[in-house]
Write an enzyme that holds these catalytic residues in place. Structure first.
Site, short mmCIF file in Angstrom:
data_model
loop_
_atom_site.label_atom_id
_atom_site.label_comp_id
_atom_site.label_asym_id
_atom_site.label_seq_id
_atom_site.Cartn_x
_atom_site.Cartn_y
_atom_site.Cartn_z
CG ASP A 261 3.86 -88.50 3.25
OD1 ASP A 261 2.96 -88.19 2.43
OD2 ASP A 261 4.50 -89.32 2.92
N GLY A 262 2.42 -85.18 2.17
CA GLY A 262 2.65 -84.31 1.20
C GLY A 262 2.74 -84.96 -0.10
CD GLU A 263 5.43 -89.80 -0.46
OE1 GLU A 263 4.85 -90.91 -0.60
OE2 GLU A 263 6.66 -89.85 0.06
NE ARG B 132 8.99 -67.87 -19.34
CZ ARG B 132 8.32 -67.04 -18.14
NH1 ARG B 132 8.34 -65.47 -18.43
NH2 ARG B 132 7.65 -67.45 -17.17
CD GLN B 133 17.50 -71.80 -17.99
OE1 GLN B 133 17.05 -70.94 -17.08
NE2 GLN B 133 18.86 -71.62 -18.21
CG ASP C 151 9.24 -58.49 -27.26
OD1 ASP C 151 8.59 -58.92 -28.23
OD2 ASP C 151 9.24 -58.75 -26.03
CE LYS D 90 10.80 -57.89 -23.59
NZ LYS D 90 9.85 -58.73 -23.41
NE ARG E 281 12.76 -60.15 -20.10
CZ ARG E 281 11.85 -59.75 -19.23
NH1 ARG E 281 11.92 -59.33 -17.83
NH2 ARG E 281 10.45 -59.87 -19.80
CG ASP F 65 4.41 -60.25 -25.29
OD1 ASP F 65 4.97 -61.02 -25.93
OD2 ASP F 65 4.97 -59.75 -24.59
C1 R5P Z 1 9.20 -62.34 -23.50
O1 R5P Z 1 9.84 -61.92 -24.26
C2 R5P Z 1 7.89 -62.62 -23.50
O2 R5P Z 1 7.39 -62.59 -24.98
C3 R5P Z 1 7.11 -61.71 -22.58
O3 R5P Z 1 7.25 -60.32 -23.40
C4 R5P Z 1 7.65 -61.73 -21.28
O4 R5P Z 1 7.72 -63.08 -20.84
C5 R5P Z 1 6.82 -60.94 -20.48
O5 R5P Z 1 7.38 -60.67 -19.05
P1 R5P Z 1 6.99 -59.51 -18.19
O6 R5P Z 1 5.17 -59.65 -18.06
O7 R5P Z 1 7.35 -60.04 -16.93
O8 R5P Z 1 7.67 -58.36 -18.93
#
Ligand code: R5P
Length: 304
Positions: A33-35, A91-92, A168, A191, A193, A230
Protein backbone atom coordinates in the site's frame (compact mmCIF):
# COMPACT_ATOMS: atom_id res chain seq x y z
CA UNK A 1 28.52 4.38 14.89
CA UNK A 2 27.37 5.82 11.56
CA UNK A 3 24.08 5.17 9.80
CA UNK A 4 23.49 6.22 6.19
CA UNK A 5 19.93 6.77 5.00
CA UNK A 6 18.98 5.78 1.46
CA UNK A 7 19.87 9.22 0.08
CA UNK A 8 23.39 9.36 1.53
CA UNK A 9 24.76 5.81 1.61
CA UNK A 10 27.98 6.49 -0.27
CA UNK A 11 28.76 9.62 1.73
CA UNK A 12 27.99 7.86 5.04
CA UNK A 13 30.33 4.97 4.23
CA UNK A 14 33.15 7.41 3.43
CA UNK A 15 32.55 9.34 6.67
CA UNK A 16 32.71 6.05 8.60
CA UNK A 17 35.98 5.21 6.84
CA UNK A 18 37.46 8.64 7.67
CA UNK A 19 36.55 8.19 11.33
CA UNK A 20 37.37 4.49 11.55
CA UNK A 21 33.82 3.96 12.83
CA UNK A 22 31.46 1.10 12.28
CA UNK A 23 28.65 1.52 9.73
CA UNK A 24 25.27 0.22 10.77
CA UNK A 25 22.86 -1.02 8.10
CA UNK A 26 19.22 -0.11 7.69
CA UNK A 27 16.71 -2.38 6.04
CA UNK A 28 13.93 -0.45 4.37
CA UNK A 29 11.14 -1.44 2.02
CA UNK A 30 7.64 -0.50 1.00
CA UNK A 31 4.48 -2.42 1.78
CA UNK A 32 2.08 -2.99 -1.12
CA UNK A 33 0.00 0.00 0.00
CA UNK A 34 3.04 2.31 -0.15
CA UNK A 35 3.73 2.49 3.58
CA UNK A 36 7.33 2.28 4.76
CA UNK A 37 9.01 -0.53 6.73
CA UNK A 38 12.30 0.18 8.47
CA UNK A 39 14.59 -1.96 10.60
CA UNK A 40 17.97 -1.01 12.04
CA UNK A 41 20.23 -4.00 11.64
CA UNK A 42 22.81 -3.82 14.41
CA UNK A 43 23.59 -3.32 18.08
CA UNK A 44 22.87 0.31 18.90
CA UNK A 45 25.68 2.26 20.56
CA UNK A 46 25.20 5.17 22.98
CA UNK A 47 26.20 7.74 20.37
CA UNK A 48 25.05 7.40 16.77
CA UNK A 49 25.38 9.72 13.76
CA UNK A 50 22.74 9.54 11.05
CA UNK A 51 23.57 10.95 7.61
CA UNK A 52 20.68 11.56 5.24
CA UNK A 53 20.07 14.38 2.77
CA UNK A 54 16.47 15.31 2.20
CA UNK A 55 16.47 16.27 -1.47
CA UNK A 56 14.19 14.66 -4.08
CA UNK A 57 12.05 12.69 -3.22
CA UNK A 58 11.95 15.05 -0.25
CA UNK A 59 9.00 13.60 1.66
CA UNK A 60 10.29 10.03 1.29
CA UNK A 61 13.76 10.94 2.50
CA UNK A 62 12.43 13.03 5.37
CA UNK A 63 10.09 10.30 6.57
CA UNK A 64 12.93 7.78 6.44
CA UNK A 65 15.09 10.14 8.51
CA UNK A 66 12.29 10.46 11.11
CA UNK A 67 11.95 6.67 11.28
CA UNK A 68 15.71 6.17 11.75
CA UNK A 69 16.19 8.84 14.41
CA UNK A 70 13.09 7.91 16.37
CA UNK A 71 13.87 4.18 16.24
CA UNK A 72 17.43 4.80 17.45
CA UNK A 73 16.08 6.65 20.48
CA UNK A 74 13.51 3.90 21.10
CA UNK A 75 16.29 1.33 21.00
CA UNK A 76 18.31 3.18 23.63
CA UNK A 77 20.70 5.53 21.78
CA UNK A 78 21.58 8.34 24.20
CA UNK A 79 22.84 10.85 21.66
CA UNK A 80 21.81 11.04 18.01
CA UNK A 81 23.66 13.48 15.77
CA UNK A 82 21.80 14.18 12.55
CA UNK A 83 23.78 15.25 9.50
CA UNK A 84 21.58 16.48 6.65
CA UNK A 85 24.06 17.72 4.01
CA UNK A 86 21.20 19.12 1.89
CA UNK A 87 18.11 20.14 3.85
CA UNK A 88 15.03 20.13 1.66
CA UNK A 89 12.36 22.80 2.26
CA UNK A 90 14.96 25.21 3.68
CA UNK A 91 14.10 27.89 1.13
CA UNK A 92 10.69 28.62 2.69
CA UNK A 93 11.97 30.15 5.90
CA UNK A 94 9.15 32.68 6.15
CA UNK A 95 5.61 33.36 5.02
CA UNK A 96 6.03 35.24 1.75
CA UNK A 97 2.24 35.25 1.15
CA UNK A 98 -0.61 35.09 3.70
CA UNK A 99 -1.52 31.57 4.65
CA UNK A 100 1.68 29.86 3.48
CA UNK A 101 3.33 27.08 5.51
CA UNK A 102 6.71 28.02 6.90
CA UNK A 103 8.05 24.67 5.66
CA UNK A 104 11.60 25.12 6.99
CA UNK A 105 10.30 25.62 10.53
CA UNK A 106 8.05 22.56 10.33
CA UNK A 107 10.93 20.39 9.08
CA UNK A 108 13.30 21.54 11.84
CA UNK A 109 10.61 20.93 14.48
CA UNK A 110 10.00 17.44 13.12
CA UNK A 111 13.70 16.49 13.11
CA UNK A 112 14.05 17.67 16.69
CA UNK A 113 10.83 15.98 17.80
CA UNK A 114 12.03 12.69 16.29
CA UNK A 115 14.90 12.77 18.79
CA UNK A 116 17.85 14.56 17.18
CA UNK A 117 20.30 15.90 19.78
CA UNK A 118 22.52 17.76 17.35
CA UNK A 119 22.08 18.93 13.76
CA UNK A 120 24.66 19.59 11.04
CA UNK A 121 24.09 20.80 7.49
CA UNK A 122 26.03 22.51 4.67
CA UNK A 123 25.57 26.00 3.22
CA UNK A 124 21.93 26.23 4.14
CA UNK A 125 20.18 28.75 1.90
CA UNK A 126 19.17 31.01 4.83
CA UNK A 127 21.24 30.63 8.00
CA UNK A 128 18.28 31.86 10.10
CA UNK A 129 16.61 28.48 9.52
CA UNK A 130 18.94 27.04 12.18
CA UNK A 131 17.23 29.27 14.77
CA UNK A 132 14.15 27.04 14.44
CA UNK A 133 16.11 24.38 16.35
CA UNK A 134 16.50 24.33 20.14
CA UNK A 135 19.26 21.72 19.85
CA UNK A 136 22.80 22.74 18.77
CA UNK A 137 22.70 23.26 14.99
CA UNK A 138 25.71 23.94 12.75
CA UNK A 139 25.98 25.20 9.19
CA UNK A 140 29.25 23.98 7.64
CA UNK A 141 30.83 25.41 4.54
CA UNK A 142 31.67 23.25 1.54
CA UNK A 143 33.90 26.00 0.10
CA UNK A 144 37.22 24.62 1.48
CA UNK A 145 36.44 21.21 -0.10
CA UNK A 146 35.46 22.83 -3.41
CA UNK A 147 38.58 25.05 -3.42
CA UNK A 148 40.79 22.02 -2.70
CA UNK A 149 39.19 20.16 -5.63
CA UNK A 150 39.78 23.12 -7.95
CA UNK A 151 43.40 23.41 -6.83
CA UNK A 152 44.07 19.68 -7.27
CA UNK A 153 42.04 18.78 -10.35
CA UNK A 154 41.59 21.92 -12.43
CA UNK A 155 44.59 24.14 -11.79
CA UNK A 156 47.11 21.53 -10.66
CA UNK A 157 49.36 21.58 -13.69
CA UNK A 158 49.31 25.27 -14.46
CA UNK A 159 50.05 28.48 -12.65
CA UNK A 160 46.84 29.86 -14.12
CA UNK A 161 44.71 31.76 -11.61
CA UNK A 162 40.97 31.73 -12.25
CA UNK A 163 38.49 34.52 -11.65
CA UNK A 164 35.75 33.43 -9.23
CA UNK A 165 32.28 34.70 -10.06
CA UNK A 166 29.19 34.78 -7.85
CA UNK A 167 26.06 34.75 -10.05
CA UNK A 168 24.27 36.97 -7.53
CA UNK A 169 25.19 39.01 -4.49
CA UNK A 170 23.91 36.31 -2.13
CA UNK A 171 26.67 34.01 -3.39
CA UNK A 172 29.43 36.60 -3.11
CA UNK A 173 30.53 35.29 0.31
CA UNK A 174 31.19 31.88 -1.31
CA UNK A 175 33.23 33.48 -4.08
CA UNK A 176 35.27 35.39 -1.49
CA UNK A 177 35.87 32.24 0.57
CA UNK A 178 37.10 30.28 -2.46
CA UNK A 179 39.20 33.10 -3.88
CA UNK A 180 40.94 33.56 -0.53
CA UNK A 181 41.90 29.88 -0.42
CA UNK A 182 43.03 29.74 -4.06
CA UNK A 183 44.63 33.19 -3.96
CA UNK A 184 42.81 34.83 -6.87
CA UNK A 185 40.28 37.58 -7.59
CA UNK A 186 36.51 37.39 -7.40
CA UNK A 187 33.49 39.45 -8.32
CA UNK A 188 29.72 39.13 -8.55
CA UNK A 189 26.78 39.73 -10.84
CA UNK A 190 23.32 40.84 -9.74
CA UNK A 191 20.17 38.85 -10.25
CA UNK A 192 16.50 39.69 -10.24
CA UNK A 193 14.19 36.70 -9.84
CA UNK A 194 11.13 37.08 -12.08
CA UNK A 195 9.62 33.65 -11.17
CA UNK A 196 10.57 30.18 -9.88
CA UNK A 197 12.27 29.35 -13.20
CA UNK A 198 13.00 32.79 -14.64
CA UNK A 199 15.79 35.12 -13.59
CA UNK A 200 17.39 38.19 -15.08
CA UNK A 201 21.09 38.82 -14.46
CA UNK A 202 22.86 42.15 -14.65
CA UNK A 203 26.42 43.32 -14.40
CA UNK A 204 27.34 45.31 -11.34
CA UNK A 205 29.41 48.40 -11.85
CA UNK A 206 31.70 47.69 -8.91
CA UNK A 207 32.96 51.27 -8.90
CA UNK A 208 29.46 52.34 -7.80
CA UNK A 209 29.12 49.69 -5.10
CA UNK A 210 30.73 50.83 -1.86
CA UNK A 211 30.50 47.32 -0.33
CA UNK A 212 32.52 45.69 -3.08
CA UNK A 213 36.07 46.79 -2.29
CA UNK A 214 37.51 43.38 -3.13
CA UNK A 215 35.75 42.87 -6.42
CA UNK A 216 37.23 43.33 -9.86
CA UNK A 217 35.46 44.93 -12.79
CA UNK A 218 33.68 42.56 -15.20
CA UNK A 219 36.01 43.72 -18.01
CA UNK A 220 38.82 41.78 -16.28
CA UNK A 221 37.13 38.52 -17.25
CA UNK A 222 38.55 38.84 -20.78
CA UNK A 223 40.85 35.88 -21.48
CA UNK A 224 40.32 34.46 -17.98
CA UNK A 225 39.21 31.01 -16.84
CA UNK A 226 36.02 31.90 -14.92
CA UNK A 227 34.65 29.71 -12.14
CA UNK A 228 31.05 30.37 -11.13
CA UNK A 229 30.11 29.38 -7.59
CA UNK A 230 26.61 29.13 -6.08
CA UNK A 231 25.04 27.25 -3.19
CA UNK A 232 22.27 25.60 -5.22
CA UNK A 233 21.77 24.88 -8.88
CA UNK A 234 18.12 24.00 -9.47
CA UNK A 235 16.79 24.78 -12.98
CA UNK A 236 20.14 26.23 -14.01
CA UNK A 237 18.57 29.57 -15.05
CA UNK A 238 20.85 31.60 -12.76
CA UNK A 239 23.98 29.87 -14.06
CA UNK A 240 23.02 30.04 -17.76
CA UNK A 241 22.58 33.81 -17.47
CA UNK A 242 25.96 34.15 -15.77
CA UNK A 243 27.69 32.01 -18.42
CA UNK A 244 26.17 34.14 -21.19
CA UNK A 245 27.56 37.32 -19.61
CA UNK A 246 31.00 35.81 -18.98
CA UNK A 247 31.24 34.55 -22.57
CA UNK A 248 30.08 37.93 -23.85
CA UNK A 249 32.88 39.60 -21.87
CA UNK A 250 35.50 37.23 -23.29
CA UNK A 251 36.08 34.52 -20.65
CA UNK A 252 38.38 31.86 -22.16
CA UNK A 253 36.65 29.03 -20.26
CA UNK A 254 33.82 28.75 -17.76
CA UNK A 255 33.39 26.00 -15.16
CA UNK A 256 30.54 25.92 -12.69
CA UNK A 257 30.64 24.88 -9.02
CA UNK A 258 27.88 24.45 -6.48
CA UNK A 259 27.29 22.81 -3.14
CA UNK A 260 23.89 21.28 -3.84
CA UNK A 261 23.43 20.00 -7.42
CA UNK A 262 19.63 19.68 -7.54
CA UNK A 263 19.73 20.06 -11.33
CA UNK A 264 16.06 19.75 -12.17
CA UNK A 265 14.23 20.53 -15.48
CA UNK A 266 17.24 19.61 -17.67
CA UNK A 267 19.36 22.08 -15.70
CA UNK A 268 22.65 20.32 -16.45
CA UNK A 269 21.92 20.09 -20.20
CA UNK A 270 21.10 23.78 -20.35
CA UNK A 271 24.29 24.70 -18.49
CA UNK A 272 26.49 22.59 -20.78
CA UNK A 273 24.63 23.95 -23.83
CA UNK A 274 25.41 27.48 -22.64
CA UNK A 275 29.11 26.63 -22.79
CA UNK A 276 30.20 25.37 -19.38
CA UNK A 277 33.19 23.03 -19.42
CA UNK A 278 32.41 21.21 -16.19
CA UNK A 279 29.73 21.27 -13.53
CA UNK A 280 31.32 20.50 -10.18
CA UNK A 281 28.92 19.75 -7.34
CA UNK A 282 29.38 18.08 -3.97
CA UNK A 283 27.91 14.77 -2.88
CA UNK A 284 25.39 16.51 -0.59
CA UNK A 285 23.09 15.17 -3.31
CA UNK A 286 23.95 12.25 -5.56
CA UNK A 287 24.26 13.24 -9.21
CA UNK A 288 26.61 12.85 -12.18
CA UNK A 289 28.17 16.13 -11.14
CA UNK A 290 28.87 15.19 -7.49
CA UNK A 291 32.66 15.29 -7.81
CA UNK A 292 33.57 16.89 -4.45
CA UNK A 293 33.22 14.73 -1.35
CA UNK A 294 32.02 16.24 1.92
CA UNK A 295 33.14 13.16 3.86
CA UNK A 296 36.26 14.74 5.36
CA UNK A 297 34.44 17.96 6.34
CA UNK A 298 31.73 15.91 8.08
CA UNK A 299 34.28 13.68 9.80
CA UNK A 300 36.20 16.75 11.05
CA UNK A 301 32.98 18.31 12.37
CA UNK A 302 32.02 15.08 14.17
CA UNK A 303 35.44 14.92 15.83
CA UNK A 304 34.97 18.39 17.43
C1 R5P B 1 19.15 31.43 -4.94
O1 R5P B 1 19.40 32.60 -4.75
C2 R5P B 1 20.17 30.36 -4.97
O2 R5P B 1 21.39 30.80 -4.43
C3 R5P B 1 20.40 29.83 -6.36
O3 R5P B 1 20.98 30.84 -7.14
C4 R5P B 1 19.11 29.38 -6.97
O4 R5P B 1 18.44 28.48 -6.12
C5 R5P B 1 19.38 28.71 -8.29
O5 R5P B 1 18.18 28.40 -8.90
P1 R5P B 1 18.11 28.14 -10.45
O6 R5P B 1 19.17 27.13 -10.79
O7 R5P B 1 16.72 27.57 -10.66
O8 R5P B 1 18.29 29.43 -11.15
Amino acid sequence: MIIGGSASQDLASHVAKELGEEICYVETKKFPDGERYLRIDGQIEDEVTVIQSTGYPQDENLMELMFIVSTLKDLGAKKVKVVVPYLGYARQEKRFKDGESVSAKIICNLIEAAGADEFITFNIHEECVLNFFDIPARNLSAMPAIAEYLNKKIFKKSNEKPLIIAPDKGAYGFAQEISEIIGCDCTYLTKVRLGPDKVETRIVDVRCDSESENTVNIDSVKGMHAIIIDDIIATGGTIVNAINILKQYGASAVDVCCVHPILTNNGATRIYAAGAGKIIGTNSLSSDTSRVSLAKSIADALRE
